[in-house]
Design a protein around this motif. Structure first.
Motif, PDB file in Angstrom:
ATOM      1  N   UNK A   1      -2.385  14.202   5.050  1.00 22.33           N
ATOM      2  CA  UNK A   1      -1.323  13.489   5.761  1.00 22.33           C
ATOM      3  C   UNK A   1      -1.870  12.340   6.597  1.00 22.33           C
ATOM      4  N   UNK A   2      -3.037  12.565   7.209  1.00 24.01           N
ATOM      5  CA  UNK A   2      -3.628  11.530   8.046  1.00 24.01           C
ATOM      6  C   UNK A   2      -3.908  10.266   7.263  1.00 24.01           C
ATOM      7  N   UNK A   3      -4.438  10.429   6.026  1.00 27.64           N
ATOM      8  CA  UNK A   3      -4.702   9.266   5.184  1.00 27.64           C
ATOM      9  C   UNK A   3      -3.408   8.518   4.886  1.00 27.64           C
ATOM     10  N   UNK A   4      -2.391   9.254   4.469  1.00 26.90           N
ATOM     11  CA  UNK A   4      -1.126   8.620   4.087  1.00 26.90           C
ATOM     12  C   UNK A   4      -0.470   7.918   5.279  1.00 26.90           C
ATOM     13  N   UNK A   5      -0.443   8.571   6.427  1.00 25.36           N
ATOM     14  CA  UNK A   5       0.258   8.023   7.585  1.00 25.36           C
ATOM     15  C   UNK A   5      -0.447   6.796   8.153  1.00 25.36           C
TER      16      UNK A   5
ATOM     17  N   UNK B   1     -14.404   9.787   6.365  1.00 25.67           N
ATOM     18  CA  UNK B   1     -13.041   9.594   5.838  1.00 25.67           C
ATOM     19  C   UNK B   1     -12.216   8.746   6.793  1.00 25.67           C
ATOM     20  N   UNK B   2     -12.300   9.069   8.080  1.00 24.16           N
ATOM     21  CA  UNK B   2     -11.524   8.319   9.065  1.00 24.16           C
ATOM     22  C   UNK B   2     -11.950   6.858   9.102  1.00 24.16           C
ATOM     23  N   UNK B   3     -13.253   6.603   8.990  1.00 26.59           N
ATOM     24  CA  UNK B   3     -13.754   5.229   8.971  1.00 26.59           C
ATOM     25  C   UNK B   3     -13.288   4.492   7.715  1.00 26.59           C
ATOM     26  N   UNK B   4     -13.338   5.181   6.569  1.00 26.55           N
ATOM     27  CA  UNK B   4     -12.972   4.551   5.303  1.00 26.55           C
ATOM     28  C   UNK B   4     -11.480   4.265   5.215  1.00 26.55           C
TER      29      UNK B   4
ATOM     30  N   UNK C   1       0.883  -1.164   0.000  1.00 25.19           N
ATOM     31  CA  UNK C   1       0.000   0.000   0.000  1.00 25.19           C
ATOM     32  C   UNK C   1       0.923   1.218   0.000  1.00 25.19           C
ATOM     33  N   UNK C   2       1.022   1.864  -1.155  1.00 20.86           N
ATOM     34  CA  UNK C   2       1.987   2.949  -1.351  1.00 20.86           C
ATOM     35  C   UNK C   2       1.228   4.237  -1.645  1.00 20.86           C
ATOM     36  N   UNK C   3       1.607   5.320  -0.976  1.00 29.68           N
ATOM     37  CA  UNK C   3       0.931   6.607  -1.180  1.00 29.68           C
ATOM     38  C   UNK C   3       1.893   7.663  -1.706  1.00 29.68           C
TER      39      UNK C   3
END
Length: 369
Positions: A195-199, A170-173, A32-34
Motif C-alpha cells: 500500500x505504501x508504494x501505491x499511495x 524500497x522507500x528510497x526507490x 503513474x497508475x498502480x
C-alpha cells in the motif's frame, strides 16, 4: 511520447478459473497508475495482457486507441520490468542498458550514446563500464529501468520491481521511480501488493480483489473514502464494527454495533434494517481514562467504554488494543510523545470518534488478516 491504455470489459480465464473479471478503465497517457491488491487478485494477469503475454478471453486491451488483439509483445510500444530484474551478469552496465537496441539492430555508437544519456538520467553517470554485480540493489534497479527506457516505449510496465529490496531501500526507490517517471513523462503501470508504494507514487490506484476492480481513485480518495468493505479493510489499518442500520438520512447512518450506537458517513445509500460495517481508522480514535472530565467535556457523538487488552510500541506510535464486540480487538493509534503513561491491561477507557471520520458500508468480504 506516452500512450493511454484502455481495458474494455476485459475478462481472462484459464480453463475454469477466471483470473480477471470485467475490468473496465482507462489509464491516461503520462499517468503513474498502480494496480494494488493481494497475491492472486489478477493484477499481474492484467499487466501480462497489456504487454501481450496473455490474450483476452472477452473484451479488449487498447493502447493509444488501437486494439492489441493479435499484436505480439515485441510489436507493442511497451516495456516490462520483472520482479527479478533479469539483468545479464556478464555484461557491463552500459551493455545491459543497450541490449534492447542491439536486438533492434541499432549500431554500436548510437547504442553507446543512448546508454550514456540514460546513465545520466538514473544518476549513474560514469558507471557504464562496471559489471552489474558491482552495483548495489538500488543501482541494479535503476539499470533495469534504464534498459526498459532505452527502446523508447510509450508505456512502461513494472511488476513489483521493489519487492526484493529491504525496507529503507524500497522507500528510497519509491521517490526515485516517481522522479524518473515525471522526467521521462511516459505512462507507468505499476503492480504491487504494498500500500505504501501505491499511495506514495501513484496518480491513481485500482484496488483489486478476486479478479475484480473494487475501486479506482487517487490515494487520498482510496484511503479516506473507500467504497467497499474490502477496500476499507485492505488499504491502511481499519477497525470494522458490524451492526444493523437503525436510521439514516442523506449523509449519515446510525447503526447498533453491540457496544454502542454508531453514527457514520453513508456514501453507499444504506437503509434502515441493512446489515453493515462501521469502519473507523486507529488514528481517528480518541482515548481518555474513565472519569477524565477534561476529555468528556468535548466528547464526539460516538463513544463507548471498554478495557485495554494490550499495548504495542512501534517507535513513532503506540498501538492500543481495546476489547471490542465479541471480544474482538479494536486498535487505536496514538503518537509517541515519550511522556504518556502506559495503558495497562484492564484499564477502563473512554473511546470516542467523530461521525465524519467513520464510514458505514454494506457487508462484504474483508481483506485477510
Amino acid at each position: 511520447m506516452s500512450a493511454d491504455v484502455e481495458l474494455d470489459h476485459l475478462t481472462i480465464r484459464f480453463g475454469d478459473f477466471t483470473a480477471v473479471r470485467d475490468a473496465h478503465l482507462k489509464i491516461n497517457g503520462g499517468e503513474f497508475f498502480s494496480f494494488l491488491g493481494p497475491s492472486g487478485c489478477g493484477k499481474t494477469t492484467i499487466l501480462r495482457a497489456i504487454s501481450g503475454f496473455n490474450d483476452p478471453t472477452e473484451g479488449a486491451v487498447r493502447i493509444g486507441g488501437r486494439d492489441m488483439l493479435g499484436i505480439g509483445p515485441n510489436k507493442r510500444q511497451t516495456a516490462l520490468i520483472f520482479q527479478n530484474l533479469a539483468l545479464f551478469p556478464l555484461m557491463t552496465v552500459a551493455e545491459n542498458i543497450a541490449f534492447g537496441l542491439e536486438v533492434r539492430g541499432v549500431n554500436k555508437l548510437n547504442r553507446r550514446d543512448k546508454a550514456m544519456q540514460l546513465l545520466d538520467l538514473i544518476a549513474l553517470k560514469g558507471q557504464g563500464d562496471k559489471l552489474v554485480s558491482e552495483l548495489s540493489g538500488g543501482q541494479r534497479q535503476r539499470v533495469a529501468i534504464a534498459r526498459a527506457l532505452a527502446v523508447e516505449p510509450q508505456v512502461l510496465l513494472l511488476d513489483e520491481p521493489l519487492s526484493a529490496l529491504d525496507l529503507k531501500l524500497r522507500q528510497h526507490m519509491r521517490t526515485e521511480l516517481r522522479e524518473i517517471q515525471q522526467r521521462v513523462g511516459i505512462t507507468f503501470i505499476y503492480i504491487t501488493h504494498d500500500q505504501g508504494e501505491a499511495l506514495t507514487m501513484s496518480d491513481r490506484i485500482a484496488v483489486m480483489s478476486a479478479g475484480r476492480i473494487q475501486q479506482v481513485g487517487d490515494g487520498s480518495t482510496i484511503y479516506d473514502h473507500p467504497e467497499t468493505a474490502f477496500v476499507a479493510s485492505f488499504v491502511g489499518e481499519n477497525n470494522p464494527l458490524q451492526g444493523k442500520v437503525l436510521s439514516c438520512d442523506q449523509e449519515f447512518a446510525v447503526l447498533d454495533c453491540g457496544i454502542a450506537r454508531m453514527r457514520a458517513r453513508n456514501p453507499g445509500g444504506l437503509e434502515a434494517g441493512d446489515e453493515a460495517y462501521v469502519f473507523i481508522r486507529p488514528e481517528n480514535l480518541k482515548l481518555s481514562t474513565k472519569g477524565d472530565t477534561a476529555a468528556s467535556a468535548d466528547t464526539p457523538e460516538n463513544s463507548f467504554t471498554a478495557p485495554v487488552v494490550s499495548e504495542a510500541f512501534e517507535g513513532a506510535v503506540r498501538l492500543i488494543s481495546i476489547q471490542g464486540p465479541s471480544r474482538k480487538p479494536i486498535i487505536a493509534s496514538i503518537p509517541n510523545t515519550g511522556e504518556a503513561q502506559p495503558f495497562t491491561p484492564g484499564l477502563l477507557l473512554n473511546v470516542c470518534f467523530s461521525a465524519d471520520q467513520a464510514v458505514a458500508l454494506p457487508l462484504g468480504d474483508l481483506a485477510d488478516e
